[in-house]
Design an enzyme around this catalytic site. Structure first.
Site, PDB file in Angstrom:
ATOM      1  N   HIS A  43       0.857  -1.187   0.000  1.00  0.00           N
ATOM      2  CA  HIS A  43       0.000   0.000   0.000  1.00  0.00           C
ATOM      3  C   HIS A  43       0.891   1.235   0.000  1.00  0.00           C
ATOM      4  CE1 HIS A  43      -3.569   2.350   0.404  1.00  0.00           C
ATOM      5  NE2 HIS A  43      -3.193   2.868   1.555  1.00  0.00           N
ATOM      6  N   HIS A  94      -2.947   9.148   1.117  1.00  0.00           N
ATOM      7  CA  HIS A  94      -2.967   7.943   0.291  1.00  0.00           C
ATOM      8  C   HIS A  94      -4.350   7.728  -0.293  1.00  0.00           C
ATOM      9  CE1 HIS A  94      -4.517   5.469   3.866  1.00  0.00           C
ATOM     10  NE2 HIS A  94      -4.136   6.596   4.412  1.00  0.00           N
ATOM     11  N   CYS A 116      -3.466   2.891  -5.499  1.00  0.00           N
ATOM     12  CA  CYS A 116      -2.702   3.727  -4.566  1.00  0.00           C
ATOM     13  C   CYS A 116      -1.308   4.050  -5.090  1.00  0.00           C
ATOM     14  CB  CYS A 116      -2.621   3.050  -3.199  1.00  0.00           C
ATOM     15  SG  CYS A 116      -1.834   1.407  -3.209  1.00  0.00           S
TER      16      CYS A 116
END
Length: 297
Positions: free
Chosen positions: A71, A83, A189
């Site tokens: 991530h 994010h 992301c």
């Protein structure tokens, strides 16, 4: 690919891949984890850093589900990270880890988890972003030979980074305006963090996005498929495996945002129109790409 790039690929990547493949055959989960740790220390897969080593404007990431995926986000300073996540309404998984994490309250920072309605761009504290995971710094401006030795995608790019103030401006602007709909292959992301760092987008939004992680997911089975007919010509299993791994690395290199020719630099103020989710009807501003702009990190 230029001749010296091919030489780099043969002299650096193939020995590394042969070593990795030979150690991975018939190995169990523990052996695979040990191999990952060793190559990580060599700097071939990731770039693990301490919290005191990151600076505002850095592209950071952490692994989820025992290294199954990573991530990504932009560190904006003050122990805060911007994010991009899936929206709950568009998530098929009711137990989605990222979604459940956002719904929990942070005991340290009251503004942790801030997001606008119907937007997947979130402001989190570093602790909540990492969720007890290790911290890694995404590398920019790496050489082709270094890029090819990073067997796992989503850890580096040959593209140069823009200055920190521009990166933070993009991240905070998108926090207030969104980054479109989340798509694991086209707009995830890592795509968000790459855009904040470089301002680059793929011109054809129907093609594979800029994410190296997504490219790896697609590239692995594609390389296996393309190498299948060659099994009749290459009797050795190790030879076939090496060829497949080589095709996989070549695909990763060809789809890197610093190499691709189908990318444009888009001002963040006009990004909504480019992605097709805003109400702006003005002309999209395309910033000129310059090989001398940006600071490699």
């Amino acid at each position: 690919m230029q001749t010296h790039h091919v030489k780099d690929f043969i002299s650096i990547v193939y020995p590394s891949l042969l070593g990795l493949l030979s150690k991975s055959i018939d190995s169990n989960f523990l052996q695979t984890t040990t191999l990952f740790s060793r190559t990580e220390k060599m700097g071939l897969l990731t770039n693990r850093v301490g919290r005191n080593e990151i600076k505002p404007g850095d592209h950071i990431y952490t692994y989820r589900a025992v290294f199954a995926y990573s991530h990504h986000g932009i560190f904006v300073g003050g122990s805060k990270v911007v994010h991009f996540n899936r929206l709950q309404a568009f998530s098929d998984d009711a137990d989605d880890d990222e979604m459940s994490d956002l719904s929990s309250s942070c005991p340290t920072f009251p503004d942790c988890g801030f997001k606008l309605p119907n937007s997947g761009v979130v402001l989190s504290c570093l602790d909540c972003f990492l969720r007890d995971g290790s911290l890694y710094n995404f590398d920019y401006g790496v050489s082709p030979s270094v890029f090819l030795t990073r067997v796992r995608g989503g850890t580096c790019t040959t593209a140069a980074s823009d200055p920190p103030e521009m990166i933070i401006h993009r991240a905070m602007y998108l926090l207030q305006n969104g980054f479109g709909h989340y798509n694991v292959f086209l707009n995830n992301c890592e795509d968000f963090a790459l855009y904040c760092k470089t301002g680059l987008l793929t011109a054809d939004r129907r093609s594979v996005g800029s994410s190296g992680q997504a490219s790896s997911i697609i590239g692995a089975p594609l390389a296996a498929l393309l190498s299948s007919p060659l099994k009749l010509l290459i009797p050795s299993p190790v030879g076939v495996a090496t060829l497949t791994a080589g095709m996989y690395c070549m695909n990763r290199y060809a789809t890197d945002i610093g190499i691709r020719s189908d990318v444009v630099k888009v001002a963040v103020e006009n990004l909504a129109e480019k992605l097709g989710y805003g109400n702006s009807h003005g002309r999209v501003i395309i910033e000129h790409r310059s090989l001398n702009q940006g600071t490699a990190r």
